[in-house]
Design a protein around this motif. Sequence first.
Motif, PDB file in Angstrom:
ATOM      1  N   LEU A  37      16.741   6.529  75.339  1.00  0.00           N
ATOM      2  CA  LEU A  37      16.945   7.859  75.910  1.00  0.00           C
ATOM      3  C   LEU A  37      16.359   7.981  77.312  1.00  0.00           C
ATOM      4  N   VAL A  38      15.365   7.150  77.604  1.00  0.00           N
ATOM      5  CA  VAL A  38      14.746   7.197  78.938  1.00  0.00           C
ATOM      6  C   VAL A  38      15.781   6.894  80.021  1.00  0.00           C
ATOM      7  N   SER A  39      16.723   6.008  79.695  1.00  0.00           N
ATOM      8  CA  SER A  39      17.737   5.613  80.671  1.00  0.00           C
ATOM      9  C   SER A  39      18.634   6.783  81.071  1.00  0.00           C
ATOM     10  N   MET A  40      18.699   7.813  80.211  1.00  0.00           N
ATOM     11  CA  MET A  40      19.536   8.978  80.507  1.00  0.00           C
ATOM     12  C   MET A  40      18.918   9.909  81.534  1.00  0.00           C
ATOM     13  N   ASP A  41      17.603   9.834  81.702  1.00  0.00           N
ATOM     14  CA  ASP A  41      16.884  10.855  82.456  1.00  0.00           C
ATOM     15  C   ASP A  41      17.354  10.969  83.906  1.00  0.00           C
ATOM     16  N   ASN A  42      17.387   9.848  84.610  1.00  0.00           N
ATOM     17  CA  ASN A  42      17.774   9.873  86.024  1.00  0.00           C
ATOM     18  C   ASN A  42      19.231  10.276  86.194  1.00  0.00           C
ATOM     19  N   MET A  43      20.088   9.744  85.314  1.00  0.00           N
ATOM     20  CA  MET A  43      21.502  10.098  85.388  1.00  0.00           C
ATOM     21  C   MET A  43      21.704  11.578  85.086  1.00  0.00           C
ATOM     22  N   GLY A  44      20.916  12.095  84.143  1.00  0.00           N
ATOM     23  CA  GLY A  44      20.994  13.516  83.820  1.00  0.00           C
ATOM     24  C   GLY A  44      20.630  14.388  85.016  1.00  0.00           C
ATOM     25  N   ARG A  45      19.611  13.977  85.760  1.00  0.00           N
ATOM     26  CA  ARG A  45      19.222  14.745  86.950  1.00  0.00           C
ATOM     27  C   ARG A  45      20.333  14.719  87.996  1.00  0.00           C
ATOM     28  N   LYS A  46      20.966  13.560  88.162  1.00  0.00           N
ATOM     29  CA  LYS A  46      22.071  13.462  89.139  1.00  0.00           C
ATOM     30  C   LYS A  46      23.235  14.378  88.751  1.00  0.00           C
ATOM     31  N   ALA A  47      23.587  14.377  87.462  1.00  0.00           N
ATOM     32  CA  ALA A  47      24.696  15.209  86.991  1.00  0.00           C
ATOM     33  C   ALA A  47      24.363  16.694  87.157  1.00  0.00           C
ATOM     34  N   THR A  48      23.118  17.062  86.865  1.00  0.00           N
ATOM     35  CA  THR A  48      22.692  18.454  87.015  1.00  0.00           C
ATOM     36  C   THR A  48      22.745  18.886  88.476  1.00  0.00           C
ATOM     37  N   THR A  49      22.333  18.014  89.363  1.00  0.00           N
ATOM     38  CA  THR A  49      22.385  18.310  90.801  1.00  0.00           C
ATOM     39  C   THR A  49      23.824  18.487  91.267  1.00  0.00           C
ATOM     40  N   MET A  50      24.717  17.617  90.797  1.00  0.00           N
ATOM     41  CA  MET A  50      26.135  17.750  91.165  1.00  0.00           C
ATOM     42  C   MET A  50      26.684  19.098  90.723  1.00  0.00           C
ATOM     43  N   LEU A  51      26.359  19.508  89.500  1.00  0.00           N
ATOM     44  CA  LEU A  51      26.866  20.784  88.998  1.00  0.00           C
ATOM     45  C   LEU A  51      26.298  21.943  89.809  1.00  0.00           C
ATOM     46  N   HIS A  52      25.003  21.909  90.071  1.00  0.00           N
ATOM     47  CA  HIS A  52      24.378  22.976  90.869  1.00  0.00           C
ATOM     48  C   HIS A  52      25.015  23.057  92.250  1.00  0.00           C
ATOM     49  N   ASP A  53      25.212  21.910  92.884  1.00  0.00           N
ATOM     50  CA  ASP A  53      25.736  21.887  94.251  1.00  0.00           C
ATOM     51  C   ASP A  53      27.193  22.340  94.313  1.00  0.00           C
ATOM     52  N   VAL A  54      27.983  21.978  93.312  1.00  0.00           N
ATOM     53  CA  VAL A  54      29.396  22.379  93.366  1.00  0.00           C
ATOM     54  C   VAL A  54      29.538  23.875  93.083  1.00  0.00           C
ATOM     55  N   LEU A  55      28.652  24.431  92.247  1.00  0.00           N
ATOM     56  CA  LEU A  55      28.673  25.876  92.026  1.00  0.00           C
ATOM     57  C   LEU A  55      28.251  26.622  93.288  1.00  0.00           C
TER      58      LEU A  55
END
Length: 234
Positions: A124-142
């Motif tokens: 699950l640790v491997s998901m952490d950085n990718m999760g932050r990138k995906a969250t940033t993309m969503l925030h920025d596109v909104l």
Amino acid sequence: MEINLNKHISGQFNVELEQIRNDVLKMGGLVEQQLTNALNAVNNFDHDLAKQVLENDIHVNKMEVKIDEACTRIIAKRQPAASDLRLVLAIIKTITDLERIGDEAERIARVALESFNKAQQEFLVSMDNMGRKATTMLHDVLDAFARMDVDAAFEVHQSDKALDKEYEGITRQLMTYMMEDPRSIPKVMDVLWSVRSLERIGDRCQNISEYIIYFVKGKDVRHTSEDDIKENVL
């Protein structure tokens, strides 16, 4: 922040368009919170937060239906043309992608309800950085949608490459885990599906960035290379 909507003989038309746009931003805020909560639930093995994400998905779905119905009424009653029609079409497409991002957040939250031993928690640790990138993309596109900013939208479009690269790296890592320890396969598959959900969220954000460009520039840039978009549209 208001965008430059055309002025109409009917001031009510402007009010209706602005209300729909505001509802999209509210829906986007809810979806962003759903994704953040889902990732936090996984990181902290928080079953209560994960269940909250599952329960709140129905609110995302209801907002999609509400906005879609409002768009249908506007098309039927106002018969919008030019940029007004592009805005309504961009909104209809955007809420579809936001609803699907909500579905992906729900899938991620379900992983938090699974039990992982200490060794398996490494997956699950491997998901952490990718999760932050995906969250940033969503925030920025909104944020780009709120301002109808094509340059910001294009930046989101480009950032999907980094998310895809991360997805490929994590997938290879998890495949190695499974080959080394076949007993880990069920748990690794749970994580693989979550990582796949994050990759799909990036794709959805990229779609929304294309709808923003379509509204502002009047050009459909789906299935268009980034070089072509930069040279011929922006």
